[in-house]
Scaffold this motif. Structure first.
Motif: not given
Ligand code: NAP
Length: 294
Positions: A14-19, A38-40, A74-77, A99-101, A128-130, A235-237
């Protein structure tokens, strides 16, 4: 608003994309119930304060129970471990998406954990955003942006149609393509630009302290735009580069060759070659604006 598209949607992450998805689901009435995982505990509590869902679960397996649509955000890893955790709890007939990249690595990591009868429709919203975290999202993030789906040809067409309807409901335009093609295209349009930004900003960070201060002071000259991209989640990148290795290295190879050619043109004083190149690139920018993707 008519009948929701899904009875119970589970968002894993529930980060940027989930929320942003949670907000879009609410705003557009696309789900009867939104289960947030979410994990935490900290992130989950923040999501609850922001009223992003209808139920909150630190256990992802619990979140997906009874869901007809699950989206991993979540991050693709982390996908292999998440898929292993939720696999046994996914309902037969439900749809799993993400939604993985990157897409080939996600399919490789998720498929082995899926029970019979679950429809897997991988997705990638090219929006997305930063910024990261549950506060960073907004309902209109996907409006007018593309979402790319990469289902295998064996996946039921009505499952793909439902995921398409979901993204269209969130305001996106939807394309379907092969996962390998997706990874190749995104390596150029997204992954390489981020790598270049991370490099330039890193180079500036390594300068003598006095030079570095001036880089920041005069950043409006161009550097500023790279710092925005290079502020994206580490971490995402990290996970994107490690999971799209082949396509990113291919794109980087081409880029390095082109950079060397420009370097040579500068050294030899080839004014026409430089001007031709910059004219060609300006046309690309005009194309981006015309396609309303600026
Ligand atoms: P984010 O804001 O950093 O949020 C990540 C979410 O994943 C948080 O709920 C986090 O939980 C959870 N998470 C992190 N590590 C985890 C793990 N090891 N196991 C289980 N849950 C974990 O990320 P985001 O920007 O939304 O990106 C999410 C996905 O969308 C990624 O796969 C990314 O490649 C893709 N995406 C991102 C963008 C972008 O611009 N940001 C655009 C398109 C696609 P906690 O906070 O509880 O640790």
């Amino acid at each position: 608003m008519g009948e929701p598209l899904f009875d119970r949607v589970a968002l894993i992450g529930i980060g940027l994309i989930g929320s942003s998805l949670a907000r879009a689901l609410k705003a557009r009435g696309l789900a009867g119930h939104v289960a947030v995982s979410s994990r935490t505990r900290e992130t989950l509590e923040r999501a609850a304060e922001l009223k992003l869902g209808d139920s909150y679960h630190q256990d992802a397996g619990e979140a997906v129970r009874g869901a007809d649509f699950v989206v991993i955000c979540a991050p693709v890893g982390a996908f292999a471990a998440i898929a292993e955790q939720i696999g046994p709890h996914l309902e037969a007939g439900s749809i799993l998406s993400d939604v993985g990249s990157v897409k080939q690595a996600v399919i490789r990591d998720v498929m082995p954990h899926l029970p019979e009868g679950v429809h897997f429709v991988p997705g990638h919203p090219v929006a997305g955003t930063e910024h990261s975290g549950p506060e960073a999202g907004f309902a209109d993030l996907f409006r007018g942006r593309w979402c790319i789906l990469t289902p295998s040809p064996a996946v039921a067409l009505d499952a793909v149609a439902k995921v398409r309807a979901f993204w269209e409901g969130a305001g996106s335009k939807v394309d379907c393509m092969d996962a390998r093609h997706h990874d190749k295209v995104l390596a150029i349009t997204s992954h390489l630009p981020h790598m270049i930004a991370y490099t330039i900003v890193g180079t500036a960070a390594d300068l003598e302290a006095s030079d570095r201060a001036e880089v920041i002071k005069y950043s409006a000259g161009g550097f500023r735009d790279f710092t925005r991209i290079a502020a994206s989640d580490p971490v995402m990148w990290r996970d994107i580069f490690l999971n799209n290795r082949e396509a990113v290295l291919e794109a980087l190879g081409r880029f390095t060759e082109d950079l060397t050619a420009l370097q040579r043109a500068i050294r030899r004083g080839e004014a026409e070659a430089l001007e031709d190149h910059f004219t060609r690139t300006r046309d690309i920018r005009r194309g981006v604006i015309d396609a309303k993707q600026d």
